[in-house]
Design an enzyme around this catalytic site. Structure first.
Site, PDB file in Angstrom:
ATOM      1  N   ASN A 141      69.115 -37.115  37.573  1.00 27.76           N
ATOM      2  CA  ASN A 141      68.721 -36.279  38.703  1.00 27.76           C
ATOM      3  C   ASN A 141      68.661 -34.825  38.255  1.00 27.76           C
ATOM      4  OD1 ASN A 141      68.813 -38.483  40.521  1.00 27.76           O
ATOM      5  ND2 ASN A 141      71.010 -38.236  40.704  1.00 27.76           N
ATOM      6  N   LYS A 193      73.358 -30.287  56.469  1.00 29.22           N
ATOM      7  CA  LYS A 193      74.291 -31.411  56.318  1.00 29.22           C
ATOM      8  C   LYS A 193      75.635 -30.942  55.742  1.00 29.22           C
ATOM      9  CE  LYS A 193      72.999 -34.749  53.527  1.00 29.22           C
ATOM     10  NZ  LYS A 193      72.405 -35.971  52.980  1.00 29.22           N
ATOM     11  N   ASP A 194      75.590 -30.085  54.720  1.00 28.85           N
ATOM     12  CA  ASP A 194      76.833 -29.628  54.094  1.00 28.85           C
ATOM     13  C   ASP A 194      77.620 -28.656  54.973  1.00 28.85           C
ATOM     14  OD1 ASP A 194      76.638 -31.219  51.877  1.00 28.85           O
ATOM     15  OD2 ASP A 194      75.770 -29.667  50.593  1.00 28.85           O
ATOM     16  N   GLU A 249      71.977 -32.449  20.581  1.00 27.53           N
ATOM     17  CA  GLU A 249      71.867 -33.772  21.191  1.00 27.53           C
ATOM     18  C   GLU A 249      72.643 -33.704  22.496  1.00 27.53           C
ATOM     19  OE1 GLU A 249      73.920 -37.275  19.294  1.00 27.53           O
ATOM     20  OE2 GLU A 249      71.839 -37.644  18.680  1.00 27.53           O
ATOM     21  N   ARG A 308      64.803 -19.626  14.851  1.00 25.29           N
ATOM     22  CA  ARG A 308      63.796 -20.216  15.739  1.00 25.29           C
ATOM     23  C   ARG A 308      64.343 -20.569  17.104  1.00 25.29           C
ATOM     24  NH1 ARG A 308      62.536 -25.335  12.686  1.00 25.29           N
ATOM     25  NH2 ARG A 308      64.771 -25.126  12.389  1.00 25.29           N
ATOM     26  N   TYR A 314      71.888 -34.091  36.033  1.00 26.30           N
ATOM     27  CA  TYR A 314      73.022 -35.001  35.873  1.00 26.30           C
ATOM     28  C   TYR A 314      72.583 -36.453  35.786  1.00 26.30           C
ATOM     29  CZ  TYR A 314      72.827 -35.314  41.052  1.00 26.30           C
ATOM     30  OH  TYR A 314      72.439 -35.477  42.362  1.00 26.30           O
ATOM     31  N   HIS A 316      80.132 -33.835  47.464  1.00 24.44           N
ATOM     32  CA  HIS A 316      79.512 -35.134  47.713  1.00 24.44           C
ATOM     33  C   HIS A 316      80.114 -36.244  46.862  1.00 24.44           C
ATOM     34  CE1 HIS A 316      75.779 -32.425  48.354  1.00 24.44           C
ATOM     35  NE2 HIS A 316      76.462 -32.514  49.480  1.00 24.44           N
ATOM     36  N   ARG A 369      76.140 -26.788  46.737  1.00 26.20           N
ATOM     37  CA  ARG A 369      75.835 -28.187  47.035  1.00 26.20           C
ATOM     38  C   ARG A 369      77.136 -28.968  46.888  1.00 26.20           C
ATOM     39  NH1 ARG A 369      70.140 -28.994  46.882  1.00 26.20           N
ATOM     40  NH2 ARG A 369      69.056 -27.241  45.920  1.00 26.20           N
ATOM     41  N   LYS A 397      79.406 -39.321  37.096  1.00 28.71           N
ATOM     42  CA  LYS A 397      78.335 -38.373  36.787  1.00 28.71           C
ATOM     43  C   LYS A 397      78.644 -37.621  35.498  1.00 28.71           C
ATOM     44  CE  LYS A 397      77.282 -37.504  41.652  1.00 28.71           C
ATOM     45  NZ  LYS A 397      77.289 -36.513  42.729  1.00 28.71           N
ATOM     46  N   GLN A 431      70.493 -43.494  36.101  1.00 32.56           N
ATOM     47  CA  GLN A 431      69.642 -42.597  36.880  1.00 32.56           C
ATOM     48  C   GLN A 431      69.906 -41.161  36.445  1.00 32.56           C
ATOM     49  OE1 GLN A 431      69.577 -43.326  41.154  1.00 32.56           O
ATOM     50  NE2 GLN A 431      69.491 -41.136  41.556  1.00 32.56           N
TER      51      GLN A 431
END
Length: 185
Positions: A49, A169-170, A28, A23, A132, A62, A59, A72, A47
């Site tokens: 994201n 920005k990057d 988890e 299937r 994340y 940062h 990306r 993270k 949080q």
């Protein structure tokens, strides 16, 4: 879940147990107790994201400055990326070194990145859905970054440089040599 140590202390790869049959599969993706027992990072995630990107989007690199620094736990739901964590803790034996790990919807791997690291990824598949968890809320005034192509860090991005797509920005992040780290080891 299995925890795999990387070459930088504190940065670990997490491989969940996958239960599959005709299937599909189940796993988890996060269990607070098991994470605390096996990773022992002393974090409470507050949080979640998610980003969606296409091939070549890069990306990073940062981080959030203290007191809004973030640990993270990153993973890819769909697609494939190479995820990078750079040690920016002054005095660390691995200061300026990085770990690069392929994360994909197929391998279900996750990467835990503690505070004191710059983070980034590049998309290697047609598209990627990246998710994340963070242990501190986002604070725009505390954003920090390092150039993705810094010659001193020398990250070996696994795609053609001409294929890389950056945000405005990057495109203007400082080089590592000009960077004043807010973190100490």
């Amino acid at each position: 879940m299995e925890v795999i140590q990387t070459d930088i202390s504190g940065v670990v790869i997490i491989e969940p147990r996958i239960f599959g049959d005709s299937r599909g599969y189940f796993y988890e993706s996060y269990n607070a107790k098991e994470f605390a027992d096996k990773v022992d990072a002393g974090v409470t995630f507050v949080q979640d994201n998610q980003s969606y990107s296409h091939y070549g989007v890069l990306r990073g690199l940062h981080f959030q400055k203290p007191p809004y620094a973030q640990s993270k736990l990153v993973r890819v739901i769909q697609g494939r990326v190479v995820d990078v964590a750079v040690d920016i803790r002054k005095g660390s034996p691995t200061y300026g070194k990085y770990v690069a790990v392929e994360l994909s919807g197929e391998n279900h791997r996750q990467l835990f990145i503690p505070r004191g690291f710059a983070h980034g990824f590049v998309v290697l598949s047609e598209t990627a859905l990246f998710q994340y968890k963070c242990d501190n809320l986002y604070h725009p005034e505390s954003e920090g970054a390092i150039a993705w192509n810094d010659p001193d860090i020398n990250i070996q991005w696994p795609c053609q440089i001409s294929d890389i797509e950056l945000s405005a920005k990057d495109s203007n992040n400082p080089k590592f040599i000009d960077f004043e780290t807010p973190f100490t080891y």
